[in-house]
Write a protein that holds these residues in place. Structure first.
Motif, PDB file in Angstrom:
ATOM      1  N   GLU A 226       0.837  -1.194   0.000  1.00 35.77           N
ATOM      2  CA  GLU A 226       0.000   0.000   0.000  1.00 35.77           C
ATOM      3  C   GLU A 226       0.876   1.250   0.000  1.00 35.77           C
ATOM      4  OE1 GLU A 226      -3.712  -1.988   2.536  1.00 35.77           O
ATOM      5  OE2 GLU A 226      -2.299  -0.654   3.537  1.00 35.77           O
ATOM      6  N   ILE A 267      -9.931   4.307 -11.009  1.00 31.47           N
ATOM      7  CA  ILE A 267      -8.644   4.976 -10.841  1.00 31.47           C
ATOM      8  C   ILE A 267      -8.578   6.171 -11.781  1.00 31.47           C
ATOM      9  CG2 ILE A 267      -6.143   4.691 -10.953  1.00 31.47           C
ATOM     10  CD1 ILE A 267      -6.584   1.692 -10.476  1.00 31.47           C
ATOM     11  N   ALA A 271      -3.200   8.858 -11.949  1.00 31.89           N
ATOM     12  CA  ALA A 271      -2.721   7.703 -11.188  1.00 31.89           C
ATOM     13  C   ALA A 271      -2.689   6.455 -12.067  1.00 31.89           C
ATOM     14  CB  ALA A 271      -3.606   7.469  -9.971  1.00 31.89           C
ATOM     15  N   MET A 275       0.421   3.956 -12.661  1.00 25.39           N
ATOM     16  CA  MET A 275       0.358   2.558 -12.241  1.00 25.39           C
ATOM     17  C   MET A 275       0.589   1.616 -13.422  1.00 25.39           C
ATOM     18  SD  MET A 275      -2.748   2.712  -9.413  1.00 25.39           S
ATOM     19  CE  MET A 275      -2.308   1.248  -8.472  1.00 25.39           C
ATOM     20  N   ARG A 292      -4.040  -4.129  -9.006  1.00 25.88           N
ATOM     21  CA  ARG A 292      -3.925  -2.708  -8.680  1.00 25.88           C
ATOM     22  C   ARG A 292      -5.319  -2.205  -8.316  1.00 25.88           C
ATOM     23  NH1 ARG A 292      -3.006  -1.389 -15.031  1.00 25.88           N
ATOM     24  NH2 ARG A 292      -5.192  -1.049 -15.590  1.00 25.88           N
ATOM     25  N   HIS A 293      -5.384  -1.367  -7.296  1.00 23.06           N
ATOM     26  CA  HIS A 293      -6.681  -0.780  -6.946  1.00 23.06           C
ATOM     27  C   HIS A 293      -6.486   0.366  -5.972  1.00 23.06           C
ATOM     28  CE1 HIS A 293      -7.116  -2.455  -2.803  1.00 23.06           C
ATOM     29  NE2 HIS A 293      -6.413  -3.466  -3.270  1.00 23.06           N
ATOM     30  N   ARG A 294      -7.544   1.133  -5.772  1.00 21.80           N
ATOM     31  CA  ARG A 294      -7.530   2.180  -4.762  1.00 21.80           C
ATOM     32  C   ARG A 294      -7.756   1.571  -3.384  1.00 21.80           C
ATOM     33  NH1 ARG A 294      -9.646   7.969  -6.455  1.00 21.80           N
ATOM     34  NH2 ARG A 294      -9.945   7.786  -8.697  1.00 21.80           N
ATOM     35  N   GLU A 295      -7.132   2.191  -2.385  1.00 20.19           N
ATOM     36  CA  GLU A 295      -7.352   1.771  -1.003  1.00 20.19           C
ATOM     37  C   GLU A 295      -8.320   2.738  -0.318  1.00 20.19           C
ATOM     38  OE1 GLU A 295      -7.246  -0.117   1.507  1.00 20.19           O
ATOM     39  OE2 GLU A 295      -6.365  -1.867   0.534  1.00 20.19           O
ATOM     40  N   TYR A 301      -3.335   3.788  -2.613  1.00 17.79           N
ATOM     41  CA  TYR A 301      -3.442   2.742  -3.639  1.00 17.79           C
ATOM     42  C   TYR A 301      -2.740   1.475  -3.162  1.00 17.79           C
ATOM     43  CZ  TYR A 301      -4.849   6.645  -6.584  1.00 17.79           C
ATOM     44  OH  TYR A 301      -5.516   7.725  -7.096  1.00 17.79           O
TER      45      TYR A 301
END
Length: 711
Positions: A226, A267, A271, A275, A292-295, A301
């Motif tokens: 993260e 996303i 960004a 990525m 891959r993803h947003r947190e 991320y």
């Protein structure tokens, strides 16, 4: 010749360096060029084609003995590969101690051109086996806890054949260990290799006693990384982010993560481009950065790879972190890997998912697969009992392993608390083990599932696990693996996995000793479960009553990161590591000193930065705004308190006392000073406030606009 090679390689690898060039991900992506996956790592089919030209068999690199039998020919193959890839430089790549959060790339390296000179003075390509195998450098200036002095400075790099050679730009990287003239470990990897050997030795020994013979057992891990992306132009307006990785002051924006609107949402383009390029570079080096993803937090991320062997995964994770830093800068962003860069929003972890695998491909934490391979349902509950024992006995070491400076702040909702070390097994496994220890009878474990029917004709009924996920446990069993959730995002997790392998090896050895003395495996496991059952906790780890209950149970609870570091050289733990051959007493004590000094050094940087920011930014802004004189007086008083705390650090001599003073300065004095600064920020007009605000740093979606193309 070499200069032109370097230039050509740089242009090929980094076209996004030119502002007019399209980002690398738009020119060539993994999806559109899967044949290039792993082209920059010397393993598998890539290596085999070059090894064949030297008369060497395919798969040679899978057996570490090549370093003794075929080093010169492998070196020739590596040089040929490097030449074809436009590389002309080689480096031994190692992992010095205590680099978390401060050293770019968290590695050590000296880069040398792969040539010698002919008699006529012209360069000639050359790479010998001894150059790949071993190097020598100055070991005295790295953190070493007194194991190296300036007048005894030798440090030696030796190739680690368990992790593949890789290439970036014009340079070939040889993963190595780093040891002193006397063989003391000066790095993070040497103890990890020792611990993986120990867990293999003791696990294969225990398995054999239960009728299941395998040649080798090794840890497989998957590291969820993260991090935050923030606009680089605003990052440059934050001395604290630039120098320490976190905001040591800053008023909360009116909007935070209250709506969880950032979590797994689409996303944004800035960004996304970043990525994609990160993934592309990783794919070229054979790093399987799949997810891959947003947190949860704004601008936070995550990347996650497939599982792999521990040494390779850790090496690859360090490369991923370096690539994230470098690629982010090319997109007008700054990547923050620090555990808690912003107050009152989620911090970042590096969840360490771990299992044990055999050389035949069996996951020992997968009960169905294990039972099929071994013909026994007895082995799984015995292994689980050993692991429960290890958490109960050695929770202090687990806590020590995640005592990075940034983890001081990574507590609160949706963040696994590292201060209380327990394990979540889930009701299913818990009930299964409870029945096992009471009946002393092993039966097949079948994971329960349930069928969900939503009552919609369009959606067919579907099944899901009966067990939910417990995010609040620092060390839950997640089905076929354990997940050490309390690990910090900026950490090199070699020490984390060194500890896990060591404490598991200790329990496997204890079980094997008891069995060899005449006890049955079931009796040994049942007794261990009875004795150590207290460490199993399936409830809410965020509940305020849990730490109190944990203390009553006698579970390890060490709130202070500094105090947990001191557990490294506790006699109990020195004895454990020495018995397993992972650390000797000198190494344990030296690493304790290194970790304490690292903590103190981090706080020293933060305090000095805070003083500068108060004097150079906060106080001038308050005076320019002509606020009530009390604001200026409070800021001066807060600044003086931080200066006094810093001076107190400087006059303390021993590392432990200095670290304790540093912790008090950081968590009390500096926190009080922050409150004063944040209050002033709320009163100063925006046009007079010179520091980038949380609003500017944390909302990339809202703040991209006409200048987005400048990224």
């Amino acid at each position: 010749m070499l200069a032109s090679l370097a230039a050509r390689s740089s242009r090929a690898a980094y076209p996004a360096l030119a502002r007019t060039a399209a980002p690398l991900s738009q020119r060539r992506t993994f999806i559109n060029g899967s044949e290039d996956y792993g082209k920059h790592v010397f393993k598998g089919a890539v290596a085999d084609s070059y090894l064949a030209k030297q008369g060497l068999p395919a798969g040679l690199l899978d057996d570490p003995s090549w370093t003794r039998t075929s080093a010169d020919k492998v070196a020739a193959a590596v040089m040929s590969w490097a030449h074809d890839m436009g590389a002309g430089v080689i480096t031994h790549w190692f992992q010095p101690m205590a680099c978390n959060g401060v050293r770019h790339g968290m590695s050590g390296q000296v880069q040398n051109a792969m040539f010698v000179f002919d008699k006529d003075g012209k360069p000639k390509w050359e790479l010998e086996g001894k150059t790949i195998f071993q190097g020598e450098t100055d070991g005295s200036s790295f953190p070493n806890g007194g194991m190296r002095a300036t007048h005894t400075a030798g440090g030696y790099t030796i190739i680690d054949p368990t992790s593949p050679i890789f290439l970036r730009g014009d340079t070939v990287f040889i993963p190595t260990i780093f040891v002193s003239f006397y063989g003391d470990a000066l790095d993070e990897k040497t103890p990890l290799l020792r611990a993986t050997k120990a867990v293999s030795t003791q696990a294969t020994r225990l398995l054999k006693l239960m009728g299941y013979s395998v040649d080798k057992v090794f840890p497989n891990i998957g590291l969820e990384q993260e991090f935050f992306f923030v606009p680089r132009k605003d990052y440059y307006r934050r001395p604290d982010l630039q120098l320490t990785g976190r905001t040591i002051m800053g008023k909360n924006a009116p909007r935070g993560q209250e709506m969880s609107d950032h979590y797994m949402s689409a996303i944004n383009p800035v960004a996304m481009a970043c990525m994609q390029e990160i993934q592309h570079e990783c794919f070229m080096m054979g790093i399987p950065l799949k997810t891959r993803h947003r947190e949860v937090a704004p601008n936070q991320y995550e990347f996650a790879p497939f599982f792999g062997t521990a040494t390779t995964q850790i090496d690859q994770n360090l490369v991923v972190m370096q690539i994230c830093d470098e690629v982010a800068a090319r997109h007008g962003l700054a990547c923050l890997a620090q555990e808690k860069p912003f107050k009152d929003v989620n911090g970042s972890g590096k969840h360490n998912n771990i299992s044990l695998g055999t050389n035949t491909g069996v996951n020992l934490l997968n009960p169905k697969q294990l039972a099929k391979a071994s013909g026994s349902h007895e082995i799984f509950p015995v292994l689980m009992a050993a692991m429960v024992r290890s958490v109960d006995l050695h929770g202090d070491l687990m806590r020590m392993a995640i005592a990075s400076p940034g983890n001081d702040f990574r507590l609160g909702a949706m963040e696994a608390p590292p201060a209380v070390i327990s394990t979540y097994l889930g009701d299913d496994i818990t009930q299964y083990l409870e029945e096992f220890k009471s009946t002393k009878t092993a039966k097949e474990y079948v994971a329960a599932s349930k069928v969900v029917d939503l009552g919609l004709e369009e959606i067919a009924p579907f099944s899901m696990p009966a067990e939910d996920r417990n995010r609040t446990s620092p060390f839950p069993y997640g089905g076929h693996r354990f997940e050490f959730r309390a690990v910090g995002s900026s950490q090199n997790v070699s020490l984390v996995n060194t500890v896990l392998c060591s404490i598991w090896a200790d329990s496997f050895a204890y079980f094997a000793d008891q069995i060899e003395a005449g006890k049955s495996p079931v009796d040994v496991a049942a007794e261990a479960l009875d004795k150590h059952w207290r460490v199993i906790f399936n409830g809410n780890g965020y509940d305020e009553s849990w730490p109190i209950e944990a203390e009553k149970r006698g579970i390890w609870r060490i709130d202070s990161g500094v105090e947990s570091i001191l557990r490294f050289s506790d006699p109990k733990n020195i004895a454990l590591f020495e018995k397993l051959g992972v650390f000797n007493e000198k190494e344990c004590k030296a690493r304790t000193e290194v970790l304490l000094d690292h903590y103190s050094g981090f706080v020293e940087m933060e305090a000095a930065t805070m003083i500068d920011m108060m004097k150079q930014h906060v106080l001038p802004a308050v005076l320019a705004a002509d606020l009530d004189p009390k604001y200026a007086a409070d800021i001066r008083a807060a600044c003086a308190a931080v200066e006094a705390g810093l001076h107190k650090m400087h006059v303390v001599s021993d590392s432990a006392s200095k670290a304790r003073v540093a912790r008090e300065l950081r968590l009390e004095t500096m926190d009080q000073a922050r409150t004063v600064c944040d209050k002033a920020e709320g009163e100063v007009p925006a046009d007079l406030w010179t520091l980038a605000t949380y609003k500017e740093l944390l909302f990339l979606d809202s703040h991209q606009g006409s200048d987005a193309t400048d990224y």
